[in-house]
Write an enzyme that holds these catalytic residues in place. Structure first.
Site, PDB file in Angstrom:
ATOM      1  CG  ASP A  30      -2.165   0.815   1.044  1.00 47.09           C
ATOM      2  OD1 ASP A  30      -3.252   0.228   0.965  1.00 47.09           O
ATOM      3  OD2 ASP A  30      -2.053   2.064   0.952  1.00 47.09           O
ATOM      4  CB  CYS A 261     -20.147  -0.653  -3.130  1.00 44.71           C
ATOM      5  SG  CYS A 261     -18.533  -1.281  -2.644  1.00 44.71           S
TER       6      CYS A 261
HETATM    7  P1  NAD Z   1     -10.323   1.393   0.120  1.00 46.16           P
HETATM    8  O1  NAD Z   1     -10.389   2.816  -0.173  1.00 46.16           O
HETATM    9  O2  NAD Z   1     -10.774   0.866   1.455  1.00 46.16           O
HETATM   10  O3  NAD Z   1      -8.810   0.851  -0.077  1.00 46.16           O
HETATM   11  C1  NAD Z   1      -7.998   1.170  -1.140  1.00 46.16           C
HETATM   12  C2  NAD Z   1      -6.536   1.074  -0.685  1.00 46.16           C
HETATM   13  O4  NAD Z   1      -5.683   1.242  -1.817  1.00 46.16           O
HETATM   14  C3  NAD Z   1      -6.140   2.152   0.316  1.00 46.16           C
HETATM   15  O5  NAD Z   1      -5.528   1.548   1.450  1.00 46.16           O
HETATM   16  C4  NAD Z   1      -5.129   3.016  -0.461  1.00 46.16           C
HETATM   17  O6  NAD Z   1      -4.118   3.584   0.363  1.00 46.16           O
HETATM   18  C5  NAD Z   1      -4.553   2.000  -1.409  1.00 46.16           C
HETATM   19  N1  NAD Z   1      -3.891   2.545  -2.594  1.00 46.16           N
HETATM   20  C6  NAD Z   1      -4.262   3.590  -3.378  1.00 46.16           C
HETATM   21  N2  NAD Z   1      -3.398   3.722  -4.404  1.00 46.16           N
HETATM   22  C7  NAD Z   1      -2.464   2.743  -4.279  1.00 46.16           C
HETATM   23  C8  NAD Z   1      -1.325   2.350  -5.026  1.00 46.16           C
HETATM   24  N3  NAD Z   1      -0.965   2.987  -6.132  1.00 46.16           N
HETATM   25  N4  NAD Z   1      -0.588   1.308  -4.596  1.00 46.16           N
HETATM   26  C9  NAD Z   1      -0.946   0.642  -3.464  1.00 46.16           C
HETATM   27  N5  NAD Z   1      -2.013   0.961  -2.720  1.00 46.16           N
HETATM   28  C10 NAD Z   1      -2.760   2.001  -3.124  1.00 46.16           C
HETATM   29  O7  NAD Z   1     -11.122   0.657  -1.024  1.00 46.16           O
HETATM   30  P2  NAD Z   1     -12.020  -0.668  -0.929  1.00 46.16           P
HETATM   31  O8  NAD Z   1     -13.288  -0.383  -0.208  1.00 46.16           O
HETATM   32  O9  NAD Z   1     -11.166  -1.795  -0.486  1.00 46.16           O
HETATM   33  O10 NAD Z   1     -12.401  -0.859  -2.463  1.00 46.16           O
HETATM   34  C11 NAD Z   1     -11.445  -1.243  -3.438  1.00 46.16           C
HETATM   35  C12 NAD Z   1     -12.190  -1.616  -4.707  1.00 46.16           C
HETATM   36  O11 NAD Z   1     -13.025  -2.752  -4.470  1.00 46.16           O
HETATM   37  C13 NAD Z   1     -13.119  -0.523  -5.250  1.00 46.16           C
HETATM   38  O12 NAD Z   1     -13.128  -0.587  -6.638  1.00 46.16           O
HETATM   39  C14 NAD Z   1     -14.470  -0.932  -4.698  1.00 46.16           C
HETATM   40  O13 NAD Z   1     -15.527  -0.464  -5.502  1.00 46.16           O
HETATM   41  C15 NAD Z   1     -14.392  -2.438  -4.783  1.00 46.16           C
HETATM   42  N6  NAD Z   1     -15.229  -3.148  -3.820  1.00 46.16           N
HETATM   43  C16 NAD Z   1     -15.378  -2.687  -2.556  1.00 46.16           C
HETATM   44  C17 NAD Z   1     -16.171  -3.398  -1.655  1.00 46.16           C
HETATM   45  C18 NAD Z   1     -16.366  -2.904  -0.254  1.00 46.16           C
HETATM   46  O14 NAD Z   1     -17.274  -3.400   0.415  1.00 46.16           O
HETATM   47  N7  NAD Z   1     -15.571  -1.972   0.239  1.00 46.16           N
HETATM   48  C19 NAD Z   1     -16.817  -4.572  -2.060  1.00 46.16           C
HETATM   49  C20 NAD Z   1     -16.624  -5.029  -3.357  1.00 46.16           C
HETATM   50  C21 NAD Z   1     -15.842  -4.301  -4.238  1.00 46.16           C
END
Ligand code: NAD
Length: 450
Positions: A30, A261
Protein backbone atom coordinates in the site's frame (compact mmCIF):
# COMPACT_ATOMS: atom_id res chain seq x y z
CA UNK A 1 1.13 -19.96 -4.12
CA UNK A 2 2.92 -16.66 -3.93
CA UNK A 3 0.52 -13.75 -4.07
CA UNK A 4 0.83 -9.97 -4.04
CA UNK A 5 -2.13 -7.72 -3.20
CA UNK A 6 -1.90 -4.06 -4.19
CA UNK A 7 -4.12 -1.89 -1.97
CA UNK A 8 -4.98 -2.88 1.60
CA UNK A 9 -8.44 -1.35 2.05
CA UNK A 10 -11.62 -3.21 2.96
CA UNK A 11 -11.24 -5.49 -0.08
CA UNK A 12 -7.46 -5.83 -0.33
CA UNK A 13 -6.81 -6.58 3.32
CA UNK A 14 -9.60 -9.14 3.54
CA UNK A 15 -8.46 -10.73 0.28
CA UNK A 16 -4.82 -10.89 1.38
CA UNK A 17 -5.64 -12.25 4.83
CA UNK A 18 -8.10 -14.86 3.57
CA UNK A 19 -5.69 -16.01 0.85
CA UNK A 20 -2.97 -16.42 3.50
CA UNK A 21 -5.41 -18.42 5.64
CA UNK A 22 -5.48 -21.23 3.04
CA UNK A 23 -1.68 -21.50 3.02
CA UNK A 24 -0.58 -19.01 0.37
CA UNK A 25 2.32 -16.61 0.93
CA UNK A 26 0.82 -13.14 0.65
CA UNK A 27 2.54 -9.78 0.51
CA UNK A 28 0.23 -6.78 0.72
CA UNK A 29 1.46 -3.46 -0.59
CA UNK A 30 0.00 0.00 0.00
CA UNK A 31 1.16 3.56 -0.59
CA UNK A 32 -0.23 4.69 2.77
CA UNK A 33 2.90 4.55 4.93
CA UNK A 34 1.12 5.02 8.27
CA UNK A 35 -1.32 2.23 7.44
CA UNK A 36 1.45 -0.17 6.44
CA UNK A 37 3.43 0.61 9.61
CA UNK A 38 0.32 -0.08 11.67
CA UNK A 39 -0.16 -3.46 10.01
CA UNK A 40 3.54 -4.29 10.33
CA UNK A 41 3.05 -3.71 14.06
CA UNK A 42 0.19 -6.21 14.08
CA UNK A 43 -2.62 -3.65 14.24
CA UNK A 44 -5.68 -3.72 12.00
CA UNK A 45 -6.46 -0.41 10.28
CA UNK A 46 -10.19 -1.24 9.86
CA UNK A 47 -12.95 -2.85 11.87
CA UNK A 48 -14.21 -6.03 10.24
CA UNK A 49 -15.65 -8.88 12.34
CA UNK A 50 -13.53 -12.03 12.34
CA UNK A 51 -10.61 -10.43 10.54
CA UNK A 52 -8.36 -9.90 13.55
CA UNK A 53 -8.01 -13.60 14.36
CA UNK A 54 -6.97 -14.52 10.82
CA UNK A 55 -4.78 -11.43 10.49
CA UNK A 56 -2.84 -12.24 13.68
CA UNK A 57 -2.56 -15.94 12.91
CA UNK A 58 -1.20 -15.47 9.41
CA UNK A 59 1.22 -12.72 10.44
CA UNK A 60 2.60 -14.88 13.23
CA UNK A 61 3.00 -17.82 10.86
CA UNK A 62 4.82 -15.58 8.35
CA UNK A 63 2.31 -16.05 5.53
CA UNK A 64 1.09 -12.44 5.60
CA UNK A 65 3.41 -9.45 5.34
CA UNK A 66 3.06 -5.77 4.51
CA UNK A 67 5.23 -3.35 2.61
CA UNK A 68 5.23 -0.04 0.79
CA UNK A 69 7.73 -1.40 -1.72
CA UNK A 70 5.91 -2.52 -4.87
CA UNK A 71 9.02 -4.07 -6.47
CA UNK A 72 9.70 -6.41 -3.56
CA UNK A 73 6.00 -7.27 -3.18
CA UNK A 74 5.53 -8.46 -6.75
CA UNK A 75 9.01 -9.90 -7.45
CA UNK A 76 8.18 -13.54 -6.72
CA UNK A 77 4.37 -13.33 -6.97
CA UNK A 78 2.65 -15.64 -9.46
CA UNK A 79 -0.61 -13.76 -9.07
CA UNK A 80 -0.92 -10.01 -8.46
CA UNK A 81 -4.28 -8.74 -7.19
CA UNK A 82 -5.26 -5.12 -7.62
CA UNK A 83 -7.73 -3.98 -4.93
CA UNK A 84 -7.49 -0.28 -5.58
CA UNK A 85 -10.01 2.54 -5.25
CA UNK A 86 -12.26 3.37 -8.20
CA UNK A 87 -13.96 6.53 -6.89
CA UNK A 88 -16.34 8.56 -9.02
CA UNK A 89 -14.55 11.07 -11.20
CA UNK A 90 -15.97 14.57 -11.72
CA UNK A 91 -18.44 13.30 -14.32
CA UNK A 92 -19.61 10.29 -12.26
CA UNK A 93 -17.66 7.74 -14.29
CA UNK A 94 -15.28 5.47 -12.36
CA UNK A 95 -11.85 7.06 -11.96
CA UNK A 96 -9.43 4.44 -13.28
CA UNK A 97 -6.24 6.36 -12.54
CA UNK A 98 -5.33 4.16 -9.54
CA UNK A 99 -5.72 0.95 -11.55
CA UNK A 100 -4.02 2.14 -14.70
CA UNK A 101 -1.23 3.84 -12.72
CA UNK A 102 -0.54 0.66 -10.74
CA UNK A 103 -0.64 -1.42 -13.94
CA UNK A 104 2.03 0.81 -15.46
CA UNK A 105 4.21 0.54 -12.33
CA UNK A 106 3.87 -3.25 -12.27
CA UNK A 107 4.60 -3.52 -15.99
CA UNK A 108 7.88 -1.67 -15.55
CA UNK A 109 8.99 -4.02 -12.77
CA UNK A 110 8.11 -7.57 -13.80
CA UNK A 111 10.66 -10.03 -15.16
CA UNK A 112 8.55 -13.17 -15.55
CA UNK A 113 4.97 -14.30 -16.35
CA UNK A 114 2.29 -12.97 -13.99
CA UNK A 115 -1.45 -13.20 -13.69
CA UNK A 116 -2.81 -9.72 -13.03
CA UNK A 117 -6.16 -9.93 -11.26
CA UNK A 118 -8.44 -6.94 -10.97
CA UNK A 119 -10.62 -7.09 -7.85
CA UNK A 120 -11.74 -3.46 -8.01
CA UNK A 121 -15.13 -2.58 -9.43
CA UNK A 122 -14.38 -1.26 -12.90
CA UNK A 123 -16.28 -0.43 -16.08
CA UNK A 124 -16.49 -2.72 -19.06
CA UNK A 125 -13.29 -2.53 -21.07
CA UNK A 126 -10.90 -1.97 -18.14
CA UNK A 127 -9.20 -5.37 -18.51
CA UNK A 128 -8.48 -4.48 -22.13
CA UNK A 129 -7.01 -1.12 -21.03
CA UNK A 130 -4.82 -2.81 -18.43
CA UNK A 131 -3.67 -5.34 -21.01
CA UNK A 132 -2.78 -2.54 -23.42
CA UNK A 133 -0.66 -0.88 -20.73
CA UNK A 134 1.32 -4.08 -20.24
CA UNK A 135 1.78 -4.47 -24.00
CA UNK A 136 3.07 -0.91 -24.12
CA UNK A 137 5.49 -1.14 -21.19
CA UNK A 138 6.85 -4.68 -21.17
CA UNK A 139 7.61 -7.62 -23.42
CA UNK A 140 6.99 -10.05 -20.54
CA UNK A 141 3.82 -12.14 -20.98
CA UNK A 142 0.93 -11.47 -18.60
CA UNK A 143 -2.70 -12.52 -18.39
CA UNK A 144 -5.21 -10.00 -17.12
CA UNK A 145 -8.19 -11.46 -15.24
CA UNK A 146 -11.34 -9.70 -14.11
CA UNK A 147 -12.34 -11.08 -10.70
CA UNK A 148 -14.96 -8.76 -9.19
CA UNK A 149 -15.39 -8.89 -5.44
CA UNK A 150 -18.84 -9.44 -3.93
CA UNK A 151 -17.96 -9.36 -0.25
CA UNK A 152 -20.13 -7.32 2.09
CA UNK A 153 -18.51 -5.20 4.76
CA UNK A 154 -19.51 -6.54 8.17
CA UNK A 155 -19.43 -10.16 6.95
CA UNK A 156 -16.49 -9.80 4.59
CA UNK A 157 -14.40 -12.65 5.98
CA UNK A 158 -17.30 -15.08 5.80
CA UNK A 159 -18.15 -13.89 2.29
CA UNK A 160 -14.58 -14.35 1.13
CA UNK A 161 -14.11 -17.75 2.76
CA UNK A 162 -17.48 -19.04 1.50
CA UNK A 163 -18.49 -16.95 -1.49
CA UNK A 164 -21.87 -17.51 -3.16
CA UNK A 165 -19.86 -17.61 -6.38
CA UNK A 166 -16.50 -16.62 -7.79
CA UNK A 167 -16.65 -14.78 -11.10
CA UNK A 168 -13.58 -14.97 -13.31
CA UNK A 169 -13.36 -13.11 -16.58
CA UNK A 170 -10.54 -14.40 -18.76
CA UNK A 171 -9.92 -16.14 -22.06
CA UNK A 172 -6.56 -17.57 -20.95
CA UNK A 173 -6.42 -21.27 -20.09
CA UNK A 174 -3.19 -20.74 -18.18
CA UNK A 175 -4.76 -18.06 -15.97
CA UNK A 176 -7.94 -20.14 -15.54
CA UNK A 177 -5.89 -23.07 -14.24
CA UNK A 178 -3.99 -20.97 -11.69
CA UNK A 179 -7.09 -19.13 -10.50
CA UNK A 180 -9.10 -22.36 -10.18
CA UNK A 181 -6.33 -23.81 -8.03
CA UNK A 182 -6.19 -20.67 -5.89
CA UNK A 183 -9.95 -20.57 -5.28
CA UNK A 184 -10.46 -24.33 -4.84
CA UNK A 185 -10.40 -24.20 -1.01
CA UNK A 186 -13.17 -21.58 -1.01
CA UNK A 187 -15.65 -23.41 -3.25
CA UNK A 188 -15.53 -26.88 -1.71
CA UNK A 189 -19.23 -26.80 -0.86
CA UNK A 190 -20.14 -26.62 -4.52
CA UNK A 191 -20.54 -22.87 -4.84
CA UNK A 192 -19.57 -22.22 -8.44
CA UNK A 193 -16.63 -20.60 -10.11
CA UNK A 194 -18.23 -18.94 -13.10
CA UNK A 195 -15.93 -18.32 -16.03
CA UNK A 196 -16.78 -15.74 -18.64
CA UNK A 197 -15.16 -13.12 -20.82
CA UNK A 198 -13.60 -10.06 -19.18
CA UNK A 199 -16.31 -7.61 -20.27
CA UNK A 200 -19.17 -9.71 -18.95
CA UNK A 201 -17.35 -10.21 -15.68
CA UNK A 202 -16.83 -6.47 -15.28
CA UNK A 203 -20.48 -5.78 -16.01
CA UNK A 204 -21.65 -8.56 -13.64
CA UNK A 205 -20.38 -6.62 -10.63
CA UNK A 206 -22.14 -3.40 -11.63
CA UNK A 207 -25.31 -5.29 -12.50
CA UNK A 208 -25.33 -6.98 -9.09
CA UNK A 209 -24.90 -3.74 -7.14
CA UNK A 210 -27.31 -1.79 -9.32
CA UNK A 211 -29.96 -4.51 -8.94
CA UNK A 212 -29.60 -4.53 -5.15
CA UNK A 213 -29.72 -0.73 -4.99
CA UNK A 214 -32.88 -0.85 -7.09
CA UNK A 215 -34.47 -3.46 -4.83
CA UNK A 216 -33.82 -1.34 -1.72
CA UNK A 217 -35.04 1.78 -3.44
CA UNK A 218 -38.22 0.06 -4.57
CA UNK A 219 -38.95 -0.94 -0.98
CA UNK A 220 -38.23 2.58 0.22
CA UNK A 221 -40.86 3.88 -2.17
CA UNK A 222 -43.33 1.20 -1.09
CA UNK A 223 -42.64 2.28 2.51
CA UNK A 224 -43.31 5.92 1.70
CA UNK A 225 -46.58 4.92 0.07
CA UNK A 226 -47.49 2.73 3.07
CA UNK A 227 -47.23 5.75 5.34
CA UNK A 228 -49.57 7.78 3.17
CA UNK A 229 -52.03 4.95 2.56
CA UNK A 230 -52.09 3.67 6.15
CA UNK A 231 -50.54 0.30 5.28
CA UNK A 232 -47.70 -1.39 7.17
CA UNK A 233 -44.50 -2.03 5.24
CA UNK A 234 -43.53 -4.93 7.52
CA UNK A 235 -46.68 -6.75 6.48
CA UNK A 236 -46.14 -5.92 2.81
CA UNK A 237 -42.51 -7.01 3.04
CA UNK A 238 -43.47 -10.39 4.45
CA UNK A 239 -46.27 -10.69 1.97
CA UNK A 240 -44.04 -10.25 -1.05
CA UNK A 241 -40.84 -11.77 0.35
CA UNK A 242 -42.40 -15.20 0.63
CA UNK A 243 -42.67 -15.24 -3.18
CA UNK A 244 -39.51 -17.09 -4.23
CA UNK A 245 -39.16 -14.92 -7.31
CA UNK A 246 -38.80 -11.90 -5.04
CA UNK A 247 -36.99 -13.40 -2.04
CA UNK A 248 -36.90 -12.24 1.58
CA UNK A 249 -33.59 -10.42 1.55
CA UNK A 250 -32.95 -6.77 0.81
CA UNK A 251 -36.59 -5.82 1.40
CA UNK A 252 -36.10 -3.76 4.56
CA UNK A 253 -36.87 -0.11 3.97
CA UNK A 254 -34.75 2.59 5.51
CA UNK A 255 -33.13 5.94 4.96
CA UNK A 256 -31.51 5.30 1.60
CA UNK A 257 -28.58 3.17 0.53
CA UNK A 258 -25.07 4.42 1.24
CA UNK A 259 -21.60 2.99 1.61
CA UNK A 260 -18.55 2.94 -0.58
CA UNK A 261 -20.12 0.85 -3.35
CA UNK A 262 -23.80 1.29 -4.23
CA UNK A 263 -23.85 5.08 -4.75
CA UNK A 264 -20.71 5.19 -6.86
CA UNK A 265 -21.43 1.98 -8.75
CA UNK A 266 -24.98 2.95 -9.75
CA UNK A 267 -23.66 6.32 -10.89
CA UNK A 268 -20.79 4.73 -12.82
CA UNK A 269 -23.13 2.28 -14.57
CA UNK A 270 -25.45 5.10 -15.62
CA UNK A 271 -22.43 6.97 -16.95
CA UNK A 272 -21.09 3.90 -18.77
CA UNK A 273 -24.51 3.37 -20.36
CA UNK A 274 -24.58 7.03 -21.44
CA UNK A 275 -21.24 6.49 -23.15
CA UNK A 276 -22.87 3.72 -25.18
CA UNK A 277 -25.77 6.10 -25.97
CA UNK A 278 -28.02 4.03 -23.72
CA UNK A 279 -30.33 5.90 -21.39
CA UNK A 280 -30.48 3.71 -18.25
CA UNK A 281 -33.73 5.25 -17.03
CA UNK A 282 -34.51 2.96 -14.13
CA UNK A 283 -31.12 3.63 -12.51
CA UNK A 284 -31.46 7.36 -13.00
CA UNK A 285 -34.71 7.18 -11.04
CA UNK A 286 -33.09 5.00 -8.40
CA UNK A 287 -30.45 7.67 -7.86
CA UNK A 288 -33.04 10.44 -7.60
CA UNK A 289 -35.25 8.54 -5.20
CA UNK A 290 -32.28 7.64 -3.03
CA UNK A 291 -31.23 11.28 -2.74
CA UNK A 292 -34.68 12.09 -1.37
CA UNK A 293 -34.79 9.04 0.88
CA UNK A 294 -31.59 10.08 2.64
CA UNK A 295 -33.50 13.03 4.09
CA UNK A 296 -36.71 11.22 4.98
CA UNK A 297 -35.87 11.18 8.68
CA UNK A 298 -34.87 14.85 8.71
CA UNK A 299 -38.19 15.74 7.04
CA UNK A 300 -40.08 13.84 9.73
CA UNK A 301 -38.14 15.77 12.39
CA UNK A 302 -38.81 19.10 10.66
CA UNK A 303 -42.51 18.43 10.43
CA UNK A 304 -42.72 17.44 14.06
CA UNK A 305 -41.06 20.67 15.20
CA UNK A 306 -42.94 22.91 12.75
CA UNK A 307 -39.77 23.44 10.71
CA UNK A 308 -37.97 25.22 13.56
CA UNK A 309 -35.03 23.32 15.04
CA UNK A 310 -33.31 26.24 16.73
CA UNK A 311 -32.46 25.30 20.30
CA UNK A 312 -33.26 21.64 19.70
CA UNK A 313 -30.78 19.00 20.73
CA UNK A 314 -30.83 15.53 19.19
CA UNK A 315 -29.10 12.24 19.83
CA UNK A 316 -28.13 10.08 16.86
CA UNK A 317 -27.54 6.36 17.26
CA UNK A 318 -25.55 4.81 14.43
CA UNK A 319 -23.17 6.53 12.01
CA UNK A 320 -21.63 3.79 9.86
CA UNK A 321 -23.45 3.10 6.58
CA UNK A 322 -24.45 -0.32 7.93
CA UNK A 323 -23.87 -2.27 11.15
CA UNK A 324 -20.64 -4.15 11.90
CA UNK A 325 -18.37 -1.79 10.04
CA UNK A 326 -16.52 1.44 10.78
CA UNK A 327 -16.98 2.54 7.16
CA UNK A 328 -18.89 5.82 6.97
CA UNK A 329 -18.45 6.50 3.26
CA UNK A 330 -21.75 7.89 1.90
CA UNK A 331 -23.48 6.91 5.15
CA UNK A 332 -27.02 8.34 5.42
CA UNK A 333 -26.13 9.53 8.95
CA UNK A 334 -23.68 12.04 7.46
CA UNK A 335 -26.45 13.66 5.42
CA UNK A 336 -28.68 13.76 8.48
CA UNK A 337 -25.95 15.39 10.59
CA UNK A 338 -25.17 18.03 7.94
CA UNK A 339 -28.81 18.82 7.42
CA UNK A 340 -29.75 19.09 11.11
CA UNK A 341 -26.73 21.30 11.86
CA UNK A 342 -27.71 23.56 8.98
CA UNK A 343 -31.18 23.91 10.46
CA UNK A 344 -29.73 25.08 13.78
CA UNK A 345 -29.96 21.91 15.91
CA UNK A 346 -27.19 20.61 18.16
CA UNK A 347 -26.20 16.93 18.16
CA UNK A 348 -24.60 14.21 20.22
CA UNK A 349 -23.83 11.03 18.31
CA UNK A 350 -22.86 7.48 19.15
CA UNK A 351 -21.61 4.61 17.02
CA UNK A 352 -19.79 1.49 18.28
CA UNK A 353 -17.11 1.66 15.56
CA UNK A 354 -17.62 4.59 13.19
CA UNK A 355 -17.39 7.60 15.54
CA UNK A 356 -13.68 8.28 15.04
CA UNK A 357 -14.16 8.50 11.28
CA UNK A 358 -17.07 10.91 11.80
CA UNK A 359 -14.98 12.99 14.18
CA UNK A 360 -12.47 13.50 11.37
CA UNK A 361 -15.24 15.03 9.25
CA UNK A 362 -17.21 17.06 11.80
CA UNK A 363 -14.66 17.72 14.59
CA UNK A 364 -16.19 19.58 17.50
CA UNK A 365 -19.27 20.70 15.57
CA UNK A 366 -21.06 17.78 17.24
CA UNK A 367 -20.70 15.88 20.51
CA UNK A 368 -19.51 12.25 20.70
CA UNK A 369 -20.85 9.97 23.39
CA UNK A 370 -18.98 6.98 24.79
CA UNK A 371 -22.10 4.86 24.82
CA UNK A 372 -25.64 4.93 23.50
CA UNK A 373 -27.15 6.22 26.75
CA UNK A 374 -24.69 9.06 27.25
CA UNK A 375 -25.76 10.35 23.82
CA UNK A 376 -29.32 10.78 25.08
CA UNK A 377 -28.57 13.26 27.83
CA UNK A 378 -30.99 16.22 27.57
CA UNK A 379 -31.98 15.27 24.03
CA UNK A 380 -35.28 16.47 22.63
CA UNK A 381 -35.41 13.40 20.42
CA UNK A 382 -33.45 10.32 19.40
CA UNK A 383 -32.75 9.55 15.73
CA UNK A 384 -31.66 6.04 14.73
CA UNK A 385 -29.60 5.85 11.55
CA UNK A 386 -27.88 2.42 11.69
CA UNK A 387 -29.29 -0.88 12.91
CA UNK A 388 -26.47 -2.02 15.20
CA UNK A 389 -27.68 -4.99 17.26
CA UNK A 390 -27.04 -3.24 20.56
CA UNK A 391 -29.73 -0.69 19.73
CA UNK A 392 -32.43 -3.31 19.30
CA UNK A 393 -33.34 -3.89 22.91
CA UNK A 394 -32.42 -0.80 24.89
CA UNK A 395 -33.44 0.06 28.44
CA UNK A 396 -36.44 2.27 27.72
CA UNK A 397 -36.87 3.16 31.39
CA UNK A 398 -33.36 4.56 31.46
CA UNK A 399 -33.93 6.36 28.15
CA UNK A 400 -36.94 8.07 29.66
CA UNK A 401 -34.88 9.45 32.53
CA UNK A 402 -32.20 10.80 30.20
CA UNK A 403 -34.18 12.47 27.44
CA UNK A 404 -36.18 15.66 27.67
CA UNK A 405 -39.05 14.14 25.70
CA UNK A 406 -40.00 10.58 24.77
CA UNK A 407 -39.58 11.12 21.04
CA UNK A 408 -37.88 8.68 18.64
CA UNK A 409 -37.40 8.92 14.88
CA UNK A 410 -36.28 5.48 13.75
CA UNK A 411 -34.78 5.15 10.26
CA UNK A 412 -34.31 1.38 10.69
CA UNK A 413 -37.61 0.16 12.17
CA UNK A 414 -35.97 -1.41 15.20
CA UNK A 415 -38.89 -1.43 17.60
CA UNK A 416 -42.28 -3.00 17.82
CA UNK A 417 -45.10 -0.50 17.32
CA UNK A 418 -47.33 -1.93 20.00
CA UNK A 419 -44.51 -1.92 22.52
CA UNK A 420 -43.66 1.70 21.78
CA UNK A 421 -47.32 2.58 22.09
CA UNK A 422 -47.44 0.88 25.49
CA UNK A 423 -44.31 2.70 26.64
CA UNK A 424 -45.84 6.02 25.66
CA UNK A 425 -43.29 7.10 23.12
CA UNK A 426 -43.89 9.27 20.11
CA UNK A 427 -42.35 6.83 17.62
CA UNK A 428 -41.98 7.66 13.96
CA UNK A 429 -40.45 4.91 11.79
CA UNK A 430 -40.31 4.08 8.07
CA UNK A 431 -43.38 2.82 6.23
CA UNK A 432 -45.30 2.06 9.41
CA UNK A 433 -47.97 3.86 11.33
CA UNK A 434 -47.01 6.68 13.58
CA UNK A 435 -47.08 5.75 17.26
CA UNK A 436 -48.17 8.90 18.92
CA UNK A 437 -49.37 8.82 22.48
CA UNK A 438 -49.18 12.38 23.58
CA UNK A 439 -47.39 14.70 21.25
CA UNK A 440 -49.78 15.34 18.41
CA UNK A 441 -53.47 14.84 18.11
CA UNK A 442 -54.10 13.36 14.69
CA UNK A 443 -52.64 9.87 14.53
CA UNK A 444 -52.83 7.11 17.11
CA UNK A 445 -51.40 3.66 16.44
CA UNK A 446 -54.23 1.22 16.09
CA UNK A 447 -52.24 -2.01 15.67
CA UNK A 448 -53.60 -5.17 14.13
CA UNK A 449 -51.26 -5.63 11.17
CA UNK A 450 -49.23 -8.69 12.23
P1 NAD B 1 -10.32 1.39 0.12
O1 NAD B 1 -10.39 2.82 -0.17
O2 NAD B 1 -10.77 0.87 1.45
O3 NAD B 1 -8.81 0.85 -0.08
C1 NAD B 1 -8.00 1.17 -1.14
C2 NAD B 1 -6.54 1.07 -0.68
O4 NAD B 1 -5.68 1.24 -1.82
C3 NAD B 1 -6.14 2.15 0.32
O5 NAD B 1 -5.53 1.55 1.45
C4 NAD B 1 -5.13 3.02 -0.46
O6 NAD B 1 -4.12 3.58 0.36
C5 NAD B 1 -4.55 2.00 -1.41
N1 NAD B 1 -3.89 2.54 -2.59
C6 NAD B 1 -4.26 3.59 -3.38
N2 NAD B 1 -3.40 3.72 -4.40
C7 NAD B 1 -2.46 2.74 -4.28
C8 NAD B 1 -1.32 2.35 -5.03
N3 NAD B 1 -0.97 2.99 -6.13
N4 NAD B 1 -0.59 1.31 -4.60
C9 NAD B 1 -0.95 0.64 -3.46
N5 NAD B 1 -2.01 0.96 -2.72
C10 NAD B 1 -2.76 2.00 -3.12
O7 NAD B 1 -11.12 0.66 -1.02
P2 NAD B 1 -12.02 -0.67 -0.93
O8 NAD B 1 -13.29 -0.38 -0.21
O9 NAD B 1 -11.17 -1.79 -0.49
O10 NAD B 1 -12.40 -0.86 -2.46
C11 NAD B 1 -11.45 -1.24 -3.44
C12 NAD B 1 -12.19 -1.62 -4.71
O11 NAD B 1 -13.02 -2.75 -4.47
C13 NAD B 1 -13.12 -0.52 -5.25
O12 NAD B 1 -13.13 -0.59 -6.64
C14 NAD B 1 -14.47 -0.93 -4.70
O13 NAD B 1 -15.53 -0.46 -5.50
C15 NAD B 1 -14.39 -2.44 -4.78
N6 NAD B 1 -15.23 -3.15 -3.82
C16 NAD B 1 -15.38 -2.69 -2.56
C17 NAD B 1 -16.17 -3.40 -1.66
C18 NAD B 1 -16.37 -2.90 -0.25
O14 NAD B 1 -17.27 -3.40 0.41
N7 NAD B 1 -15.57 -1.97 0.24
C19 NAD B 1 -16.82 -4.57 -2.06
C20 NAD B 1 -16.62 -5.03 -3.36
C21 NAD B 1 -15.84 -4.30 -4.24
Amino acid sequence: MKIAVIGTGYVGLVTGTCLAETGNDVICVDINVAKVEKMQNGLLPIYEPGLELLFNRNISQNRLTFTTNLASAIKDAQIIFMALPTPPGGDGAADLSYILGAAKDVASLITDYKVIVNKSTVPVGTAAKVKAIFEQHTTIEVDVVSNPEFLREGVAVEDFMKPDRVVLGTGSERAKKLMTELYAPYVRQGNPIIFMDEKSSELTKYAANAFLATKITFMNEIANLCELAGADVDAVRKGIGSDERIGKRFLFPGIGYGGSCFPKDVQALVKAADEHQYNFEILKSVMQVNEKQKLVLVNKVLQYYDFDLNGKHFAIWGLSFKPETDDIREAPALYIIKSLLKKGATLTVFDPEGAENVRQLFGDKIGYAKDQYEALHAADALLIATEWSLFRNPDFEMIETLMKEKVIFDGRNLFDLEKMNGLGYYYNSIGRQLVNQSNTEETIYVGGHE
